[in-house]
Design an enzyme around this catalytic site. Structure first.
Site, PDB file in Angstrom:
ATOM      1  N   GLU A 138      92.252  83.857  53.226  1.00 40.49           N
ATOM      2  CA  GLU A 138      92.355  85.126  52.524  1.00 40.49           C
ATOM      3  C   GLU A 138      92.067  86.258  53.507  1.00 40.49           C
ATOM      4  O   GLU A 138      91.028  86.289  54.150  1.00 40.49           O
ATOM      5  CB  GLU A 138      91.335  85.147  51.377  1.00 40.49           C
ATOM      6  N   GLU A 144      84.494  83.826  39.870  1.00 40.94           N
ATOM      7  CA  GLU A 144      85.848  84.322  40.153  1.00 40.94           C
ATOM      8  C   GLU A 144      85.905  84.531  41.652  1.00 40.94           C
ATOM      9  O   GLU A 144      85.317  85.483  42.169  1.00 40.94           O
ATOM     10  CB  GLU A 144      86.095  85.661  39.445  1.00 40.94           C
ATOM     11  N   CYS A 179      91.667  89.934  44.888  1.00 40.49           N
ATOM     12  CA  CYS A 179      91.551  88.482  45.046  1.00 40.49           C
ATOM     13  C   CYS A 179      92.837  87.774  44.630  1.00 40.49           C
ATOM     14  O   CYS A 179      93.154  86.715  45.147  1.00 40.49           O
ATOM     15  CB  CYS A 179      90.364  87.953  44.264  1.00 40.49           C
ATOM     16  N   LYS A 221      74.160  93.446  39.695  1.00 38.95           N
ATOM     17  CA  LYS A 221      74.059  93.973  41.058  1.00 38.95           C
ATOM     18  C   LYS A 221      75.438  94.383  41.559  1.00 38.95           C
ATOM     19  O   LYS A 221      76.294  93.541  41.777  1.00 38.95           O
ATOM     20  CB  LYS A 221      73.485  92.951  42.032  1.00 38.95           C
TER      21      LYS A 221
END
Lengths: 479, 288
Positions: A390, A259, A293, A185
């Site tokens: 983040e 991840e 990331c 997806k």
């Protein structure tokens, strides 16, 4: 922008190269078919124009795709000799290379990233992942997991919007090489290159069902993750969603790799080659608009050189050109979505409120589209949100340290552990730091380097499992 | 028949290299396989789990930072001390597990050999799992395995020594530190193993052993923010999904274990070592 006698002329790449179609459809069992979900419109974040309408998968489509993948696994792919699988994967690699320009332009249109990055980084690295893993398909006996490692079966894979085709390659290439079939997806906002990859699977005459691509939102990802006939889940995305997925998979026999997010420390010592370090800092946080990331979002500078570093950094950042992603001179493209832009703004506001010193590049920012000027916060304290959370945007937080021990302590002061950077001329210090940093990837005197031969992945809440290298094969093998 | 009355013992926990009583003050009677009273064991509480995690975290830097050679030496020393206590282990395993002495001897010998096997891995695992990465560019890139941190271990319920050694030794061999909940009904070999660890060269806090109930203590280990990995072997199968869910809150590494307690006499592989290791990839540019 610093005064310059040289002005850039626009150098736009032709968008016709993208072969953009008005509509895209899910790819199930080797065929494109209308999905049963609500269609979505994929938007060019640089202009807010609708690029294409994308038919999305419904929950029953997920089931159909998983069944197709299961059949393909049992009837063809899972029992095919590795050498034959390898040739299919080499074909995929070659076709990606042949259609590289088309994919690069389409990626920049759909994602908003600068063409120079999609052209020179994303697409070539995606092809490299297929090449690298193709070679493993008939050599798995030598991977170190015993003489006859077995595939897991059907892999359900959910990928993010920051590197749409590259993340697809990271997921699909090792899965196929190890003999698994795939239901993937792509992210809701960036499904287009994945669906062109589906065309590539047809061109490569990949047996039907080996790769299935289902555009859709989080509910389709959740359906895939929860499907009882999926043997392995691979997810790249936020830590928050990763935890949800780990909870969903808990107590089932599914193998899981995650991840997740990061808040990397990029540590600059006073003996570092500063101009080189500044390039690395800029690359670390402004590459791909900071939608990375492993971005070096916390700059830790030795206190004695902080003023010098900040001056050089501000000068360099002010030369970055923000604007049309298709312009070959553009350094910083568009933020991927309005939602993401809002999130960045909210965190930047918290930096202001909590007392950090904000500097924003004076570069001209386009009026239309989702853009955010490169921003550097100094006087940042570890307790501030901009030092802990983040941001996933072109925003750098600068902290200081005095001793190497303090640098290690501050760098490790995070629940994340994806990546870190070290800048110093002293080799022994690099290795000393690299040993102590709790991060899956440590870049010394460089940053944001990727290669299919080098394992990538995180410690702690940045997830578990690795992608790339021999280590990465484990995620798709029953070992 | 001697008139002498034997000294019955109340055993304690092993936390941070010391032998404290349970903070809760609780203890529980331990019987042999036939129901005869053997001793009182400390009944660890949630607070004991937290204290043990603090001790394990404190010990992690030193243990993971020690040279692999040194860790191997320390672990081999444990095997030597185990060997010295062989008779005591045989009688405890025999009593706890209700097996004949010959069988218990064989189990104890296998446990000692298992410890030696893992001791030998400390300075080999990086060679076996590490890599030099041939990246396409002027960089030296290499990958080394590193210990993941503090591991919560729910030790097997049935195999009181061999099972315990088979789950604890790999944790220590990787350089991780451990908080172990022993078999609830068969804790004596675990308590004696604590005494072995305390009198070999294992730094305090590297291995912490709690006697108590996996069902009670497991959830605290699984949800603890400072525990990096969980081995649910000793949990009831019905509880494992909940433990795994709780572990997701901090993205813990959860060991995938078989539904039934395995036959620990079978030759092990390096799966358990692999699960407690992270791969760290380091990049450096090449140039003159």
């Amino acid at each position: 922008m610093p005064d310059s006698p040289f002005e850039y002329a626009p150098a736009p790449e032709s968008r016709d190269i993208a072969n953009l179609k008005p509509a895209y459809r899910p790819f199930i069992n080797g065929e494109f078919a209308d999905g049963g979900g609500e269609p979505l419109k994929s938007v060019n974040p640089a202009t807010e124009e609708v690029l294409a309408e994308v038919s999305t998968a419904s929950k029953s489509d997920v089931d159909t795709a998983v069944k197709a993948a299961r059949r393909a696994y049992e009837k063809t792919w899972g029992r095919m000799p590795g050498a034959e699988r390898a040739k299919y994967i080499f074909r995929l690699a070659r076709l990606i290379q042949e259609r590289a320009r088309e994919l690069a332009v389409l990626e920049s249109l759909d994602n908003g990233k600068p063409i120079k990055e999609s052209r020179d980084s994303d697409i070539p690295t995606a092809a490299a992942h297929f090449f690298y893993h193709a070679g493993w398909a008939d050599k798995l006996d030598y991977a170190g997991y015993g003489p006859d490692p077995r595939p897991l079966g059907v892999a359900g894979q959910v990928i993010p919007w920051n590197f749409p085709l590259l993340m697809l390659a990271w997921k699909i290439a090792p899965a196929l090489a190890t003999g698994n079939t795939v239901v993937l997806k792509p992210a809701e906002t960036t499904p287009l290159t994945a669906l062109v990859f589906a065309e590539i699977c047809q061109q490569a005459e990949l047996p039907p069902g080996v790769v299935n691509i289902l555009p859709g939102a989080g509910d389709i990802g959740a359906e895939l993750v929860g499907h009882p006939d999926v043997n392995k889940i691979a997810f790249t995305g936020s830590t928050e969603v990763g935890k949800l997925i780990q909870r969903t998979v808990a107590g089932t026999p599914k193998k899981l790799t995650l991840e997740l997010g990061g808040k990397a420390a990029n540590v600059v010592f006073d003996d570092a080659p500063l101009d080189q370090a500044v390039e690395g800092i800029v690359n670390g946080i402004f590459f791909n608009q900071g939608h990375v990331c492993c971005a070096g979002s916390r700059l830790l500078v030795q206190e004695s050189i902080v003023d010098e570093v900040l001056a050089k950094l501000r000068y360099r950042v002010s030369t970055l050109r923000i604007g049309d992603p298709l312009d070959k001179n553009t350094d910083i493209g568009a933020i991927n979505s309005r939602e993401q832009l809002t999130k960045i703004q909210e965190l930047v506001d918290s930096g202001d409120t909590e007392g950090a010193r904000r500097w924003t590049s004076p570069c001209p920012v386009p009026e239309r589209g989702f853009f955010f000027a490169p921003t550097v916060f100094s006087d940042v304290q570890q307790s501030m949100r901009i030092a802990r959370e983040e941001i996933f945007g072109p925003v750098l937080s600068v902290l200081t340290f005095r001793t190497p021990e303090e640098a290690v302590t501050k760098a490790n002061n995070t629940p994340y552990g994806l990546s870190a950077g070290i800048w110093t001329e002293k080799g022994s210090r690099i290795l000393w730091m690299a040993n102590r940093l709790r991060a899956g990837v440590v870049w010394a005197n460089t940053f944001n380097r990727f290669d299919p031969a080098a394992p990538f992945g995180g410690y702690q809440e940045s997830g578990f499992g690795r992608e790339g290298g021999r280590t990465g094969l484990e995620a798709y093998l029953d070992v | 028949m001697s008139d002498r009355l034997s000294v019955t013992k109340t055993y304690k926990l092993y936390v941070g290299g010391k032998f404290p009583r349970s903070e809760s003050g609780r203890s529980y009677p331990v019987s042999d396989a036939k129901g005869k009273f053997l001793a009182n064991a400390a009944h660890a509480s949630r607070k004991d789990v937290r204290d043990a995690v603090v001790a394990a975290r404190k010990a992690f830097g030193g243990w993971s930072g020690a040279t692999a050679y040194n860790r191997g030496q320390v672990l081999f020393r444990v095997a030597e001390v185990l060997e010295g206590r062989r008779e005591q282990f045989v009688s405890e395993v025999s009593a706890c597990e209700g097996v004949p002495v010959e069988k218990a001897e064989s189990l104890v010998d296998t446990a000692i050999d298992r410890w030696v096997w893992y001791a030998g891995w400390t300075d080999k695992i990086a060679t076996v799992l590490g890599a030099a990465n041939p990246v396409a560019g002027p960089y030296f890139s290499f990958t080394v395995p590193e210990p993941t941190g503090v591991v919560g271990v729910l030790a097997p319920q049935r195999s009181s020594l061999l099972g315990l050694v088979s789950v604890l030794a790999p944790v220590l061999a990787t350089g991780c530190t451990a908080v172990v909940v022993s078999s609830a009904e068969r804790p004596l070999p675990a308590i004696t193993l604590s005494e072995v660890l305390a009198t070999s060269d294992v730094p305090g806090g590297v291995a912490n052993i709690l006697t108590g109930h996996a069902a009670e203590l497991g959830p605290w280990l699984a949800s603890h923010g400072d525990v990096n990995a969980l081995d649910p072997t000793g949990a009831a199968e019905a509880d494992r999904a909940e433990l795994a869910k709780a572990a997701a809150g901090t993205v813990k590494r959860v060991l995938s274990v078989p539904a039934e307690e395995p036959d620990w006499t079978e030759r092990p592989d390096i799966k358990r070592l692999r699960r407690y290791l992270e791969a760290k990839t380091v990049w450096h540019p090449l140039g003159v």
